[in-house]
Write a protein that holds these residues in place. Structure first.
Motif, short mmCIF file in Angstrom:
data_model
loop_
_atom_site.label_atom_id
_atom_site.label_comp_id
_atom_site.label_asym_id
_atom_site.label_seq_id
_atom_site.Cartn_x
_atom_site.Cartn_y
_atom_site.Cartn_z
N ASN A 257 31.69 -28.28 44.98
CA ASN A 257 30.66 -27.26 45.20
C ASN A 257 29.27 -27.77 44.82
OD1 ASN A 257 30.65 -27.18 42.45
ND2 ASN A 257 31.67 -25.22 42.29
N LYS A 258 29.19 -29.06 44.44
CA LYS A 258 27.92 -29.74 44.20
C LYS A 258 27.17 -29.24 42.97
CE LYS A 258 26.62 -29.92 48.97
NZ LYS A 258 25.49 -29.89 49.84
N VAL B 208 23.45 -36.33 45.84
CA VAL B 208 24.04 -35.14 45.25
C VAL B 208 25.17 -34.67 46.17
CG1 VAL B 208 23.63 -32.80 44.43
CG2 VAL B 208 21.81 -34.47 44.31
N ASN C 5 25.77 -28.68 39.44
CA ASN C 5 25.63 -29.37 38.18
C ASN C 5 25.89 -28.32 37.09
OD1 ASN C 5 23.99 -30.01 35.80
ND2 ASN C 5 23.24 -31.71 37.02
N ASN D 271 27.72 -38.51 43.32
CA ASN D 271 26.63 -38.03 42.51
C ASN D 271 25.99 -39.19 41.78
OD1 ASN D 271 25.28 -35.79 41.74
ND2 ASN D 271 26.98 -34.88 40.61
N ALA E 196 24.41 -27.57 34.52
CA ALA E 196 23.22 -26.85 34.08
C ALA E 196 22.82 -25.73 35.03
CB ALA E 196 22.07 -27.83 33.92
N GLN E 197 23.44 -25.72 36.22
CA GLN E 197 23.06 -24.70 37.19
C GLN E 197 23.94 -23.46 37.14
OE1 GLN E 197 23.08 -27.54 40.63
NE2 GLN E 197 21.29 -26.33 41.14
N ILE E 198 24.95 -23.51 36.30
CA ILE E 198 25.84 -22.35 36.22
C ILE E 198 25.24 -21.37 35.22
CG2 ILE E 198 28.17 -21.58 35.66
CD1 ILE E 198 29.01 -24.52 36.40
N PRO E 199 24.95 -20.15 35.67
CA PRO E 199 24.32 -19.21 34.76
C PRO E 199 25.25 -18.83 33.61
CG PRO E 199 24.52 -18.28 36.98
CD PRO E 199 25.18 -19.61 37.01
#
Lengths: 172, 173
Positions: free
Chosen positions: A156-157, A49, A159, A53, A161-164
Protein backbone atom coordinates in the motif's frame (compact mmCIF):
# COMPACT_ATOMS: atom_id res chain seq x y z
CA UNK A 1 19.43 -5.04 -0.39
CA UNK A 2 17.69 -7.37 -2.72
CA UNK A 3 19.95 -8.20 -5.68
CA UNK A 4 17.03 -8.60 -8.07
CA UNK A 5 16.69 -4.80 -7.94
CA UNK A 6 20.20 -4.46 -9.33
CA UNK A 7 19.87 -5.91 -12.82
CA UNK A 8 17.07 -3.60 -14.00
CA UNK A 9 19.34 -0.65 -13.20
CA UNK A 10 22.33 -2.20 -14.94
CA UNK A 11 20.26 -2.87 -18.06
CA UNK A 12 18.54 0.51 -17.99
CA UNK A 13 21.81 2.39 -17.55
CA UNK A 14 23.43 0.43 -20.38
CA UNK A 15 20.57 1.00 -22.77
CA UNK A 16 19.98 4.65 -22.00
CA UNK A 17 23.63 5.69 -21.97
CA UNK A 18 24.30 3.78 -25.16
CA UNK A 19 21.32 5.22 -27.02
CA UNK A 20 21.80 8.75 -25.77
CA UNK A 21 25.56 9.07 -26.02
CA UNK A 22 26.53 6.45 -28.60
CA UNK A 23 29.56 5.50 -26.49
CA UNK A 24 30.64 2.02 -25.44
CA UNK A 25 29.78 1.53 -21.82
CA UNK A 26 31.67 -0.77 -19.49
CA UNK A 27 30.50 -1.98 -16.16
CA UNK A 28 33.00 -1.98 -13.31
CA UNK A 29 33.05 -4.10 -10.16
CA UNK A 30 30.20 -3.81 -7.73
CA UNK A 31 30.75 -2.60 -4.23
CA UNK A 32 28.61 -2.69 -1.12
CA UNK A 33 28.97 0.21 1.29
CA UNK A 34 27.36 0.98 4.59
CA UNK A 35 29.28 4.14 5.37
CA UNK A 36 28.49 7.68 4.33
CA UNK A 37 28.69 8.63 0.71
CA UNK A 38 31.10 11.53 0.26
CA UNK A 39 29.83 13.50 -2.72
CA UNK A 40 31.57 14.05 -5.99
CA UNK A 41 31.07 17.29 -7.96
CA UNK A 42 27.64 16.41 -9.29
CA UNK A 43 25.06 14.08 -7.74
CA UNK A 44 21.52 13.41 -8.90
CA UNK A 45 19.16 12.02 -6.29
CA UNK A 46 15.97 10.20 -7.23
CA UNK A 47 13.76 8.34 -4.80
CA UNK A 48 11.60 5.30 -5.49
CA UNK A 49 8.40 4.74 -3.58
CA UNK A 50 6.23 1.65 -3.79
CA UNK A 51 7.09 -2.02 -3.86
CA UNK A 52 10.68 -0.90 -4.18
CA UNK A 53 11.55 1.76 -1.68
CA UNK A 54 14.69 3.83 -1.39
CA UNK A 55 17.01 6.21 -3.14
CA UNK A 56 19.26 6.12 -6.19
CA UNK A 57 22.23 8.49 -6.63
CA UNK A 58 24.06 9.15 -9.86
CA UNK A 59 27.40 10.74 -9.18
CA UNK A 60 30.15 11.98 -11.46
CA UNK A 61 32.78 14.68 -11.59
CA UNK A 62 32.17 17.95 -13.33
CA UNK A 63 34.23 17.17 -16.41
CA UNK A 64 32.24 13.96 -17.00
CA UNK A 65 28.99 15.84 -16.39
CA UNK A 66 29.90 18.49 -18.97
CA UNK A 67 30.97 15.89 -21.53
CA UNK A 68 27.82 13.88 -20.96
CA UNK A 69 25.59 16.95 -21.25
CA UNK A 70 27.42 17.97 -24.44
CA UNK A 71 26.77 14.54 -25.93
CA UNK A 72 23.13 14.53 -24.89
CA UNK A 73 22.28 17.90 -26.30
CA UNK A 74 24.70 18.11 -29.17
CA UNK A 75 26.24 21.34 -28.07
CA UNK A 76 29.49 22.04 -26.28
CA UNK A 77 29.21 23.04 -22.62
CA UNK A 78 32.24 24.83 -21.19
CA UNK A 79 30.41 25.64 -18.05
CA UNK A 80 28.10 23.48 -16.00
CA UNK A 81 25.16 25.84 -16.36
CA UNK A 82 21.50 25.29 -15.61
CA UNK A 83 20.81 23.74 -19.03
CA UNK A 84 23.61 21.22 -18.52
CA UNK A 85 22.33 20.54 -14.98
CA UNK A 86 18.89 19.90 -16.30
CA UNK A 87 20.31 17.51 -18.91
CA UNK A 88 22.19 15.48 -16.31
CA UNK A 89 19.16 15.35 -14.01
CA UNK A 90 17.05 14.22 -16.95
CA UNK A 91 19.40 11.35 -17.81
CA UNK A 92 19.07 10.21 -14.19
CA UNK A 93 15.33 10.48 -14.53
CA UNK A 94 15.28 8.47 -17.77
CA UNK A 95 17.53 5.70 -16.41
CA UNK A 96 15.51 5.43 -13.20
CA UNK A 97 12.24 5.55 -15.12
CA UNK A 98 13.34 2.78 -17.44
CA UNK A 99 14.60 0.70 -14.52
CA UNK A 100 11.28 1.17 -12.73
CA UNK A 101 9.43 -0.07 -15.83
CA UNK A 102 11.62 -3.18 -15.76
CA UNK A 103 11.01 -3.59 -12.04
CA UNK A 104 7.28 -3.28 -12.61
CA UNK A 105 7.49 -6.06 -15.21
CA UNK A 106 8.94 -8.35 -12.56
CA UNK A 107 6.16 -7.42 -10.17
CA UNK A 108 7.68 -4.55 -8.22
CA UNK A 109 5.70 -1.48 -9.05
CA UNK A 110 7.07 1.80 -7.87
CA UNK A 111 6.80 5.49 -8.57
CA UNK A 112 9.84 7.68 -9.02
CA UNK A 113 10.27 11.16 -7.64
CA UNK A 114 11.46 14.19 -9.59
CA UNK A 115 15.27 14.50 -9.61
CA UNK A 116 17.19 16.69 -7.17
CA UNK A 117 20.70 17.81 -8.03
CA UNK A 118 23.50 18.30 -5.53
CA UNK A 119 26.58 20.20 -6.51
CA UNK A 120 29.66 20.41 -4.38
CA UNK A 121 32.42 18.06 -3.44
CA UNK A 122 32.91 16.61 0.01
CA UNK A 123 29.47 16.73 1.58
CA UNK A 124 28.40 13.49 3.19
CA UNK A 125 25.13 11.87 2.36
CA UNK A 126 23.68 9.19 4.55
CA UNK A 127 20.93 6.79 3.58
CA UNK A 128 20.84 5.75 7.25
CA UNK A 129 20.02 2.07 7.67
CA UNK A 130 19.92 1.33 3.93
CA UNK A 131 23.26 -0.04 2.64
CA UNK A 132 24.30 1.07 -0.85
CA UNK A 133 25.34 -1.02 -3.83
CA UNK A 134 27.71 0.96 -6.00
CA UNK A 135 27.65 0.26 -9.70
CA UNK A 136 30.40 1.99 -11.73
CA UNK A 137 29.70 2.60 -15.41
CA UNK A 138 32.65 3.85 -17.40
CA UNK A 139 32.93 5.13 -20.93
CA UNK A 140 35.11 7.55 -22.86
CA UNK A 141 33.19 10.37 -21.15
CA UNK A 142 34.40 9.30 -17.75
CA UNK A 143 32.97 7.32 -14.90
CA UNK A 144 29.43 7.50 -13.61
CA UNK A 145 28.72 5.83 -10.29
CA UNK A 146 25.22 4.57 -9.62
CA UNK A 147 24.46 4.12 -5.94
CA UNK A 148 21.44 1.98 -5.17
CA UNK A 149 20.03 1.95 -1.69
CA UNK A 150 16.78 0.12 -2.18
CA UNK A 151 14.68 -2.38 -0.36
CA UNK A 152 11.37 -4.04 -0.81
CA UNK A 153 8.49 -1.83 0.22
CA UNK A 154 4.96 -2.70 1.15
CA UNK A 155 2.05 -2.94 -1.18
CA UNK A 156 0.00 0.00 0.00
CA UNK A 157 3.12 2.19 -0.27
CA UNK A 158 2.44 3.84 3.07
CA UNK A 159 5.37 4.85 5.17
CA UNK A 160 4.86 4.23 8.90
CA UNK A 161 4.98 7.98 9.53
CA UNK A 162 1.92 8.43 7.34
CA UNK A 163 -0.39 6.28 9.41
CA UNK A 164 -2.46 8.52 11.64
CA UNK A 165 -2.20 7.77 15.33
CA UNK A 166 -5.68 7.30 16.79
CA UNK A 167 -6.66 9.61 19.60
CA UNK A 168 -6.50 8.08 23.06
CA UNK A 169 -10.00 7.29 24.40
CA UNK A 170 -11.18 9.87 26.89
CA UNK A 171 -11.61 8.67 30.44
CA UNK A 172 -15.27 8.87 31.31
CA UNK B 1 4.45 27.75 -9.57
CA UNK B 2 3.92 26.07 -6.27
CA UNK B 3 0.48 25.77 -4.90
CA UNK B 4 0.22 27.65 -1.61
CA UNK B 5 -2.29 25.18 -0.18
CA UNK B 6 0.60 22.72 0.13
CA UNK B 7 2.32 25.11 2.50
CA UNK B 8 0.05 25.14 5.54
CA UNK B 9 -0.04 21.35 6.10
CA UNK B 10 3.75 21.44 6.51
CA UNK B 11 3.78 24.45 8.82
CA UNK B 12 1.07 22.85 10.98
CA UNK B 13 2.81 19.47 10.96
CA UNK B 14 6.12 20.98 12.09
CA UNK B 15 4.42 22.89 14.90
CA UNK B 16 2.50 19.81 16.08
CA UNK B 17 5.41 17.41 15.92
CA UNK B 18 7.80 19.84 17.58
CA UNK B 19 5.31 20.40 20.37
CA UNK B 20 4.67 16.67 20.93
CA UNK B 21 8.20 15.34 20.54
CA UNK B 22 10.36 18.18 21.74
CA UNK B 23 7.95 20.31 23.75
CA UNK B 24 9.07 23.34 21.79
CA UNK B 25 6.93 26.20 20.55
CA UNK B 26 7.48 27.21 16.94
CA UNK B 27 7.07 30.65 15.44
CA UNK B 28 7.04 31.16 11.73
CA UNK B 29 9.23 33.76 10.04
CA UNK B 30 8.65 35.45 6.70
CA UNK B 31 8.23 33.26 3.66
CA UNK B 32 10.58 33.60 0.74
CA UNK B 33 10.46 32.10 -2.69
CA UNK B 34 13.60 31.07 -4.57
CA UNK B 35 14.26 29.59 -7.96
CA UNK B 36 18.03 29.34 -7.59
CA UNK B 37 19.81 26.42 -5.95
CA UNK B 38 19.65 26.07 -2.19
CA UNK B 39 22.93 26.42 -0.33
CA UNK B 40 23.01 24.01 2.55
CA UNK B 41 23.63 24.65 6.20
CA UNK B 42 25.23 21.85 8.23
CA UNK B 43 22.43 19.31 8.18
CA UNK B 44 19.75 18.79 5.55
CA UNK B 45 17.09 16.09 5.58
CA UNK B 46 15.68 15.46 2.15
CA UNK B 47 12.39 13.65 1.59
CA UNK B 48 10.60 13.17 -1.71
CA UNK B 49 6.87 13.14 -2.25
CA UNK B 50 5.23 11.22 -5.07
CA UNK B 51 1.60 10.98 -5.97
CA UNK B 52 -0.86 13.79 -6.56
CA UNK B 53 1.62 16.14 -4.94
CA UNK B 54 5.16 15.60 -6.14
CA UNK B 55 8.47 17.17 -5.36
CA UNK B 56 10.91 17.41 -2.53
CA UNK B 57 10.87 18.74 1.01
CA UNK B 58 14.10 19.68 2.75
CA UNK B 59 14.67 20.50 6.39
CA UNK B 60 17.84 22.51 6.93
CA UNK B 61 19.43 23.26 10.28
CA UNK B 62 22.78 23.77 11.97
CA UNK B 63 24.62 20.98 13.82
CA UNK B 64 23.78 22.76 17.06
CA UNK B 65 20.05 22.73 16.35
CA UNK B 66 20.25 19.11 15.23
CA UNK B 67 22.02 18.11 18.44
CA UNK B 68 19.55 20.03 20.63
CA UNK B 69 16.71 18.41 18.77
CA UNK B 70 17.89 14.80 19.19
CA UNK B 71 18.90 15.44 22.79
CA UNK B 72 15.30 16.43 23.46
CA UNK B 73 13.75 13.58 21.47
CA UNK B 74 15.89 10.83 22.93
CA UNK B 75 16.28 12.25 26.41
CA UNK B 76 20.05 12.06 26.48
CA UNK B 77 22.71 14.65 25.82
CA UNK B 78 24.34 14.45 22.39
CA UNK B 79 27.60 16.30 21.86
CA UNK B 80 28.55 14.72 18.57
CA UNK B 81 26.45 14.36 15.45
CA UNK B 82 26.88 10.58 15.30
CA UNK B 83 24.79 7.99 13.46
CA UNK B 84 22.20 7.84 16.23
CA UNK B 85 21.79 11.61 16.09
CA UNK B 86 21.57 11.49 12.28
CA UNK B 87 18.93 8.84 12.51
CA UNK B 88 16.96 10.90 15.05
CA UNK B 89 16.95 14.05 12.95
CA UNK B 90 16.00 12.09 9.81
CA UNK B 91 13.18 10.38 11.66
CA UNK B 92 11.92 13.77 12.77
CA UNK B 93 11.79 14.83 9.12
CA UNK B 94 10.02 11.59 8.29
CA UNK B 95 7.39 12.08 10.99
CA UNK B 96 6.76 15.73 10.05
CA UNK B 97 6.45 14.88 6.35
CA UNK B 98 4.23 11.91 7.17
CA UNK B 99 1.92 14.10 9.24
CA UNK B 100 1.84 16.70 6.49
CA UNK B 101 0.83 14.10 3.90
CA UNK B 102 -2.02 12.96 6.16
CA UNK B 103 -3.22 16.57 6.16
CA UNK B 104 -2.72 16.82 2.40
CA UNK B 105 -4.74 13.67 1.83
CA UNK B 106 -7.58 15.15 3.90
CA UNK B 107 -7.49 18.08 1.50
CA UNK B 108 -7.80 15.62 -1.40
CA UNK B 109 -4.16 15.21 -2.41
CA UNK B 110 -2.93 11.66 -1.98
CA UNK B 111 0.80 11.23 -1.85
CA UNK B 112 3.48 8.93 -0.54
CA UNK B 113 6.85 9.75 0.86
CA UNK B 114 10.29 8.31 0.27
CA UNK B 115 12.72 7.27 3.00
CA UNK B 116 14.75 10.22 4.29
CA UNK B 117 18.21 11.04 2.96
CA UNK B 118 20.56 13.04 5.14
CA UNK B 119 23.07 15.48 3.68
CA UNK B 120 25.79 16.84 5.88
CA UNK B 121 28.10 19.60 4.77
CA UNK B 122 28.16 23.33 4.56
CA UNK B 123 27.79 25.34 1.37
CA UNK B 124 26.74 22.50 -0.93
CA UNK B 125 24.28 23.48 -3.61
CA UNK B 126 21.04 21.57 -3.92
CA UNK B 127 19.02 22.36 -6.98
CA UNK B 128 15.44 21.31 -7.49
CA UNK B 129 15.74 22.28 -11.19
CA UNK B 130 12.42 23.50 -12.56
CA UNK B 131 10.67 23.42 -9.18
CA UNK B 132 10.70 26.75 -7.36
CA UNK B 133 11.13 26.58 -3.62
CA UNK B 134 9.18 28.21 -0.82
CA UNK B 135 11.31 28.64 2.26
CA UNK B 136 9.62 28.70 5.65
CA UNK B 137 11.97 29.75 8.45
CA UNK B 138 10.82 28.39 11.80
CA UNK B 139 12.14 29.53 15.15
CA UNK B 140 11.91 27.03 17.97
CA UNK B 141 13.41 26.83 21.43
CA UNK B 142 15.97 24.30 20.15
CA UNK B 143 17.10 26.53 17.28
CA UNK B 144 16.12 27.53 13.78
CA UNK B 145 14.83 25.09 11.20
CA UNK B 146 14.32 26.08 7.58
CA UNK B 147 11.70 24.12 5.70
CA UNK B 148 12.18 24.17 1.92
CA UNK B 149 9.18 23.09 -0.09
CA UNK B 150 9.57 22.37 -3.79
CA UNK B 151 6.24 20.80 -4.55
CA UNK B 152 3.73 20.83 -7.32
CA UNK B 153 0.51 19.16 -8.21
CA UNK B 154 1.04 16.25 -10.59
CA UNK B 155 -0.67 16.54 -13.96
CA UNK B 156 -3.84 14.42 -14.00
CA UNK B 157 -3.33 10.76 -14.78
CA UNK B 158 0.40 11.03 -14.23
CA UNK B 159 0.61 10.14 -10.57
CA UNK B 160 1.32 6.48 -11.07
CA UNK B 161 2.79 6.15 -14.50
CA UNK B 162 6.39 5.95 -15.51
CA UNK B 163 5.97 8.47 -18.28
CA UNK B 164 9.69 8.74 -18.96
CA UNK B 165 9.82 5.42 -20.75
CA UNK B 166 8.56 6.75 -24.07
CA UNK B 167 11.32 9.31 -24.51
CA UNK B 168 13.84 6.51 -24.87
CA UNK B 169 11.69 4.30 -27.04
CA UNK B 170 11.17 7.06 -29.59
CA UNK B 171 14.87 7.41 -30.08
CA UNK B 172 15.60 3.80 -30.93
CA UNK B 173 15.68 3.23 -34.67
Amino acid sequence: MNVKFLNPFVEAAFEVLKIETGCTIQRGDLNLEKSLYITDDVTVIIALVGMVNGTVFYSMNESTAKKLASKLMGEKFDEFNSLAQSGIAEIGNVITGRASVKLAESGFESTISPPTMIQGKGASISTLDYPRIILPMSSELGEILIHLSLRQGNKNKLNAAQIPVPEAPKAS
Amino acid sequence: MMNVKFLNPFVEAVAEVMEKEVGAKTTRGNLTMQTSAMTTTDVTVLINLVGQVQGVVMYGMSFETGLNLVSQIMGQKFTEFDTLAQSGVSEMGNVITGQATIKLSRAGYQSNISPPTMIMGNGIKISTLDFSRIIVPLKTSVGEIDVHLALRESPPGMNNTNFVDLTVKNKTP
